[in-house]
Scaffold this motif. Structure first.
Motif, short mmCIF file in Angstrom:
data_model
loop_
_atom_site.label_atom_id
_atom_site.label_comp_id
_atom_site.label_asym_id
_atom_site.label_seq_id
_atom_site.Cartn_x
_atom_site.Cartn_y
_atom_site.Cartn_z
N VAL A 148 34.78 38.96 35.06
CA VAL A 148 36.01 39.74 35.04
C VAL A 148 36.53 39.99 36.45
N ALA A 149 35.66 39.93 37.46
CA ALA A 149 36.12 40.09 38.85
C ALA A 149 36.91 38.88 39.32
N GLY A 152 39.91 38.67 35.58
CA GLY A 152 40.51 39.85 34.98
C GLY A 152 40.19 39.96 33.50
N MET A 153 40.63 41.05 32.90
CA MET A 153 40.37 41.29 31.48
C MET A 153 41.01 40.22 30.60
N ASP A 380 46.06 47.50 31.46
CA ASP A 380 46.07 46.69 32.68
C ASP A 380 47.11 47.14 33.70
N PRO A 384 44.73 48.52 38.05
CA PRO A 384 44.95 47.37 38.93
C PRO A 384 46.11 47.53 39.91
N ARG A 419 36.07 47.97 34.27
CA ARG A 419 37.13 48.19 35.27
C ARG A 419 36.55 48.24 36.68
N GLU A 422 35.88 44.63 37.62
CA GLU A 422 37.14 43.91 37.81
C GLU A 422 37.76 44.24 39.16
N THR A 468 39.50 41.74 44.75
CA THR A 468 38.85 40.68 44.01
C THR A 468 39.90 39.65 43.59
N ALA A 470 40.60 38.79 40.67
CA ALA A 470 41.30 39.35 39.51
C ALA A 470 42.44 40.25 39.94
#
Length: 535
Positions: A148-149, A152-153, A380, A384, A419, A422, A468, A470
């Motif tokens: 996920v990093a 992303g989701m 999201d 972020p 999270r 991420e 990251t 993501a």
């Protein structure tokens, strides 16, 4: 095309829904996720558009009604049924698209894109949508979580969906003894993309550190009603903060840079004169550091704001974050000017909660703080953007009192840990009575408080401004997958229509007692009399 019988397909869809539910908390058997997603593909195989939509709906009903069953006992059965029905309908709509996408070469890729696009849409619509149940949210404590990093989701959901659909395609090939080598290689490739980040995790360098104190004051009475004695809730947090100050003065605890209180630590406007305002000032004066208070703030006669407020011992109340995603029919009534219900739990919502829009981090003791309130953590567009705007540390202020006897708190805590991975940030969670904790950038829980207790966690956390992959990608994975889905649907629709024209009506659509629409021409003797030899 001869369509499959409907009943076995419905049964397989129901099994898939159960398997997908079991991959999330509280059962949390994540390897069931690709099996559940694969069942969706197998259940909708060789069905027409309408039947595929019906089978997809069955899958959605079984999955979503069970996945958020906690809402039935916490918010109410009416809200549970209404929300589950709306969210389940999206899986039915996806089912309508399956026959079109299956006409395309490499259909698992296009179906995975469509699944992820469906998740994105239902997570934000109607009203503010409901992100619960995204495939990525089941990945915590698995080798897939570090991915996920990187993606992303949204990207993680896509890879998980693709793994399930590749598994289904491999099963189909095995059933008909088709060459399986290509699909086995595809499944291995997806698996490699999922687990490689576990071997090579993305490490975000730290540029400093801070000490944070996270307060869980507890909720008096039954424990699941924040309004049962809301002034005592505030008093619990005040007393816990004063106790922390005493421990610091005695050398039993390190001095924090700031103190974090949960959502609804004040259930009335903390700016109004009274015992709540006095208690906050008392706590801040004792701590001699900023306290991030969670309060319900008046916004005129008809509206309120759910805010995280930075209360400084010198300058008083300052920076504020407002909850982005109030819960429809839980914190506000959509279209109240048209329909203003006065019955059941809805009658208790006398003022609507406004949505916040802030993406700039809060400034707390010189630290850029990315805040989220309760369900905000699942969206999201909340954390972020704050990370991209410079948040060095993340916090979640939540009031899970309504859900304290359900598995909602476990599901939300799993999302919160993802999270942290991420964003590559330390994350502190303050809850009124559970779950409170401090999470490191790899998703591990370094400190936590037992639910339904009063506790103060004091932890040294790292700060970072690096991003990251993501965070750099932002919303682009969702946009790209959305465009791929649109293109695949158009191409699939053209192919599907041509195939139907070539195949003609299916045997299933021809009643047995219907006369032949194309009667055979009378048989002509051969040779024709006119061609017979002349005698």
């Amino acid at each position: 095309m001869v369509q499959r019988p409907l009943l076995p397909a419905v049964g397989l869809a129901a099994v898939g829904g159960v398997l997908l539910t079991a991959s999330f908390e509280p059962v949390a058997i994540p390897w069931l996720l690709p099996l559940g997603v694969g069942c969706y593909a197998l259940a909708t195989r060789d069905l027409g558009v309408r039947r595929s939509g019906l089978v997809g709906l069955v899958f959605g009903v079984v999955f979503y009604f069970s996945h958020i069953s906690w809402m039935k006992d916490s918010v109410g059965p009416d809200a549970w049924v209404a929300l589950s029905a709306v969210e389940a309908a999206f899986y039915g709509l996806l089912g309508l698209a399956v026959p079109l996408l299956r006409r395309l070469p490499g259909w698992p890729l296009w179906l995975a894109a469509a699944w992820t696009t469906m998740e994105t849409i239902r997570s934000g619509w109607p009203f503010s949508g409901m992100p619960w149940g995204r495939l990525a949210f089941a990945a915590i404590d698995t080798p897939a979580a570090p991915a996920v990093a990187y993606v992303g989701m949204t990207g993680l959901s896509f890879l998980l969906a693709l793994s399930g659909f590749c598994l289904a395609r491999f099963a189909e090939a095995a059933l008909v003894r088709e060459r399986r080598r290509a699909w086995a290689a595809a499944a291995v490739g997806v698996l490699a993309a999922l687990v490689t980040p576990a071997v090579v995790p993305y490490d975000v360098p730290e540029a400093g550190s801070a000490t944070v104190a996270v307060v869980q004051g507890d909720v008096p009475g039954p424990g699941n009603d924040i309004l049962w004695d809301h002034e005592q809730v505030t008093r619990n947090h005040v007393d816990a903060t004063i106790g922390l100050a005493d421990d610091v003065a005695a050398g039993r605890a390190p001095r924090p840079d700031f103190v974090l209180w949960p959502e609804n630590s004040t259930a009335v406007d903390p700016f109004e004169p009274g015992r709540v305002n006095t208690g906050i000032r008392e706590a801040v004066e004792a701590a001699q550091v900023p306290v991030v208070v969670g309060g319900i703030v008046d916004d005129g006669a008809k509206h309120v704001l759910n805010q995280g407020i930075v209360w400084d011992p010198v300058t008083g109340a300052g920076d504020r974050y407002t909850k982005h995603h109030p819960v429809p029919y839980g914190e506000y009534i959509p279209f109240r000017d048209i329909w203003d219900p006065k019955f059941g739990q809805l009658a208790l919502i006398t003022r609507d909660m406004r949505s916040g829009t802030r993406t700039e981090p809060l400034r707390v003791a010189g630290v850029g703080l990315g805040d989220a309130i309760c369900f905000d953590v699942a969206y999201d567009d909340v954390m972020p953007p704050q990370v991209r705007d410079g948040a060095e540390l993340l916090t979640v202020q939540t009031s899970n009192a309504s859900f304290i006897f359900t598995h909602q708190i476990e599901q939300q805590f799993a999302i919160t840990r993802l999270r942290a991975i991420e964003a590559g940030r330390w994350l502190a969670v303050a809850s009124t009575n559970g779950q409170t904790g401090v999470i490191s950038p790899d998703g591990s829980v370094v400190a936590s408080a037992r639910p339904r207790t009063t506790a103060v966690l004091v932890e040294r956390v790292g700060l970072s401004t690096a991003l990251t992959p993501a965070m750099r990608l932002g919303p682009w994975p969702a946009r790209i997958l959305g465009l791929l889905t649109i293109g695949a649907l158009v191409s699939g629709a053209v192919t599907y229509r041509r195939r139907r024209e070539l195949d003609g009506p299916t045997l299933e659509n021809e009643p047995e007692d219907q006369p032949d629409r194309h009667p055979a021409e009378p048989r002509v003797p051969s040779p024709d009399p006119s061609e017979a030899p002349v005698v």
